[in-house]
Write an enzyme that holds these catalytic residues in place. Sequence first.
Site, PDB file in Angstrom:
ATOM      1  CB  THR A  17       2.284  13.340   0.332  1.00 17.65           C
ATOM      2  OG1 THR A  17       1.090  13.106   1.067  1.00 17.65           O
ATOM      3  CG2 THR A  17       1.959  13.320  -1.147  1.00 17.65           C
ATOM      4  NE  ARG A  21       6.923  18.305   2.755  1.00 21.32           N
ATOM      5  CZ  ARG A  21       6.230  18.579   1.668  1.00 21.32           C
ATOM      6  NH1 ARG A  21       4.989  19.025   1.768  1.00 21.32           N
ATOM      7  NH2 ARG A  21       6.760  18.416   0.475  1.00 21.32           N
ATOM      8  CB  SER A 112       6.476  21.747  -0.232  1.00 23.48           C
ATOM      9  OG  SER A 112       5.811  22.105  -1.393  1.00 23.48           O
ATOM     10  CG  HIS A 113       2.530  23.696   0.237  1.00 26.17           C
ATOM     11  ND1 HIS A 113       3.094  22.476  -0.057  1.00 26.17           N
ATOM     12  CD2 HIS A 113       1.450  23.448   0.995  1.00 26.17           C
ATOM     13  CE1 HIS A 113       2.357  21.524   0.486  1.00 26.17           C
ATOM     14  NE2 HIS A 113       1.368  22.076   1.131  1.00 26.17           N
ATOM     15  CE  LYS A 125      11.317  16.050  -2.668  1.00 26.36           C
ATOM     16  NZ  LYS A 125      10.306  15.872  -3.694  1.00 26.36           N
ATOM     17  CG  ASP A 276       6.035  25.320  -3.998  1.00 29.73           C
ATOM     18  OD1 ASP A 276       6.831  25.485  -4.943  1.00 29.73           O
ATOM     19  OD2 ASP A 276       5.901  24.234  -3.418  1.00 29.73           O
ATOM     20  CG  ASP A 278       9.637  22.657  -2.921  1.00 26.36           C
ATOM     21  OD1 ASP A 278       8.538  23.232  -3.029  1.00 26.36           O
ATOM     22  OD2 ASP A 278       9.765  21.434  -3.055  1.00 26.36           O
ATOM     23  CG  ASP A 280       7.571  21.302  -5.848  1.00 22.44           C
ATOM     24  OD1 ASP A 280       6.969  22.236  -5.292  1.00 22.44           O
ATOM     25  OD2 ASP A 280       7.777  20.198  -5.297  1.00 22.44           O
ATOM     26  NE  ARG A 281       2.475  22.238  -3.602  1.00 18.37           N
ATOM     27  CZ  ARG A 281       1.428  21.911  -2.866  1.00 18.37           C
ATOM     28  NH1 ARG A 281       0.433  22.766  -2.737  1.00 18.37           N
ATOM     29  NH2 ARG A 281       1.375  20.760  -2.237  1.00 18.37           N
ATOM     30  CB  THR A 343      -2.266  12.458  -3.859  1.00 18.11           C
ATOM     31  OG1 THR A 343      -3.573  12.768  -4.326  1.00 18.11           O
ATOM     32  CG2 THR A 343      -1.558  13.724  -3.427  1.00 18.11           C
ATOM     33  CD  GLU A 363      -5.272  18.388  -5.773  1.00 20.49           C
ATOM     34  OE1 GLU A 363      -5.561  19.530  -5.390  1.00 20.49           O
ATOM     35  OE2 GLU A 363      -4.523  17.622  -5.152  1.00 20.49           O
ATOM     36  CB  SER A 364      -1.664  19.711  -4.985  1.00 26.90           C
ATOM     37  OG  SER A 364      -0.788  18.816  -5.648  1.00 26.90           O
ATOM     38  CE  LYS A 375       4.304  19.647  -6.465  1.00 35.81           C
ATOM     39  NZ  LYS A 375       4.700  18.531  -5.612  1.00 35.81           N
ATOM     40  NE  ARG A 495      -4.407  18.180   0.514  1.00 41.34           N
ATOM     41  CZ  ARG A 495      -3.913  19.265   1.125  1.00 41.34           C
ATOM     42  NH1 ARG A 495      -4.701  20.285   1.387  1.00 41.34           N
ATOM     43  NH2 ARG A 495      -2.645  19.316   1.498  1.00 41.34           N
TER      44      ARG A 495
HETATM   45  C1  G16 Z   1       3.461  17.071  -2.373  1.00 42.13           C
HETATM   46  C2  G16 Z   1       3.570  16.028  -3.422  1.00 42.13           C
HETATM   47  C3  G16 Z   1       2.462  16.209  -4.422  1.00 42.13           C
HETATM   48  C4  G16 Z   1       1.121  16.219  -3.736  1.00 42.13           C
HETATM   49  C5  G16 Z   1       1.120  17.280  -2.666  1.00 42.13           C
HETATM   50  C6  G16 Z   1      -0.147  17.339  -1.839  1.00 42.13           C
HETATM   51  O1  G16 Z   1       3.676  18.321  -2.931  1.00 42.13           O
HETATM   52  O2  G16 Z   1       4.804  16.087  -4.078  1.00 42.13           O
HETATM   53  O3  G16 Z   1       2.555  15.195  -5.349  1.00 42.13           O
HETATM   54  O4  G16 Z   1       0.099  16.469  -4.635  1.00 42.13           O
HETATM   55  O5  G16 Z   1       2.194  17.050  -1.792  1.00 42.13           O
HETATM   56  O6  G16 Z   1      -0.193  16.274  -1.002  1.00 42.13           O
HETATM   57  P1  G16 Z   1      -1.245  16.162   0.159  1.00 42.13           P
HETATM   58  O7  G16 Z   1      -2.600  16.345  -0.486  1.00 42.13           O
HETATM   59  O8  G16 Z   1      -1.014  14.797   0.695  1.00 42.13           O
HETATM   60  O9  G16 Z   1      -0.987  17.277   1.140  1.00 42.13           O
HETATM   61  P2  G16 Z   1       4.682  19.354  -2.297  1.00 42.13           P
HETATM   62  O10 G16 Z   1       4.626  20.541  -3.219  1.00 42.13           O
HETATM   63  O11 G16 Z   1       4.130  19.619  -0.912  1.00 42.13           O
HETATM   64  O12 G16 Z   1       5.990  18.654  -2.270  1.00 42.13           O
END
Ligand code: G16
Length: 542
Positions: A17, A21, A112-113, A125, A276, A278, A280-281, A343, A363-364, A375, A495
Amino acid sequence: MIKIVPTTPYPDQKPGTSGLRKKVPQFQQKNYAENFIQSIFDSLEGFDNKILVIGGDGRYYNREVIQIAIKMAAANGFGKVMVGRGGILSTPAASNLIRKYGAFGGIILSASHNPGGPTEDFGIKYNASNGGPASEKITDAIYARTKVIDSYRICDDPDISLDVPGIKHVDEMEVAVVDPVEDYAALMETLFDFPAIKTMIQSGFRVAFDAMSAVTGPYAKEILENRLGAAKGSVKNFMPLPDFGGHHPDPNLVHARALYDEMMGPDAPDFGAASDGDGDRNLIIGKGIFVTPSDSVAMLAANAHLAPGYAAGLAGIARSMPTSGAADRVAEKLGIGMYETPTGWKFFGNLLDAGMVTICGEESAGTGSSHVREKDGLWAVLLWLNILAVRNESVKDIVTKHWAAFGRNYYSRHDYEEVDSDAANGLVDNLRDQLATLPGKKFGELVVQTADDFAYIDPVDHSVSKNQGIRILFEGGSRVVFRLSGTGTSGATLRVYIERYEPDASRHDLDTQEALADLIAVADEIAEITKRTGRLKPSVIT
Ligand code: G16
């Protein structure tokens, strides 16, 4: 001196996504990071003498890979690298630097998270010149390249010091080590009414921000405490740590529990937030009330005109498909466009670039706007603070008034983490097999109206993205959505997104899980979650 190093491909470098990772030990395999970075460069054209932005969230292995990326950028012909001091750049700050300085693109090191540390997660990325995550066309090309790569280019210069801002050189390439916060904080000052927020804070409004020992610490300290006058100590866990203090830097009700408990307590601050790994959340909690990310994007969109950067109104709103329909009602009222994307933030890029939307949300826990192409956690915090300062009402009042005006979308996401991959794929295949026969079926009071596997046609470049999540819509507007996460690093994460629309204000104070109980039961019945995964309950409920 430039070296050309022979290498052999790894079969598992398919970006998910949001980039590649994997666990740190996988990244530490010989040439693993080098292969992926060279594959990025091999998939791009025209970057000779251009700028590349490099930064990361400070997690374990960040510094090592930054040195590699800088030396490879020099050997591949970039003219200049901009890197955050200490190798630190939040994802939105990196996006801003790319845009502000007209960079060719950027490499962001983050998972990320996801947790960090020697056996935890790492990620790489690529972001394009608009500052946003690379499109699927580019990530597909990168993946194709990883499968056939046979050499990479790197300079054999010594590591450069990243700890003091200034200009350095690797071979003939300039490396500018920049303050990671300055440009970002300046951008925020152009969007929001800092004096109004400062006045509100000076009048006794209390803020609690949990940086989760991740990248937003230095940003939040500077902006919330130094510039906006929040009391010292308002920003907690502000030192970015390579292992995030042993926690998941995921701003949800499980991993940011301490903040949640504080906000529900008797002496709660007026506003609580977290970001989070990085940056962005975002997590938004008012005194005594948690704001779901889906509601937050709707409420921010409805009130954005109160902030100077959005006073002219919004061009449109976009949300990912599993995000609740709360924002759709705002777009309808404002008479602006509403777009439903798969997503992944990358899908918002074209809409933002074309000026079709101003605010996007997922939603995430992701919300952002046209100011960058990622974000942006602190942006969401500041927009909330700006709205609170202008409306002079509590978060709870703003939320309940919004529901009264637009109706409430009860919403929850159930995650089943580290599920056996075959079981997860079997579950999704089984759902796909039922799509044709589900419409018209009755489950108690619930009648299936439509069922499909979400496909998206980008309205700008007409590219098609299929298989983006199974949607089951019931008569009356309720729905359940199933998809497999594209960001996990072990097994599969299922999910399940559950939503019910409730227009009646007298029914707006129900417990979310109770309000959704029948849909939750039907989701299990249709998808056979317990039977197929062996799980009796989700790992995380948000
Ligand atoms: C990434 C993407 C988001 C996405 C999220 C969840 O976020 O940038 O757009 O909503 O993953 O993705 P998944 O449901 O596939 O785990 P982040 O914050 O992890 O970079």
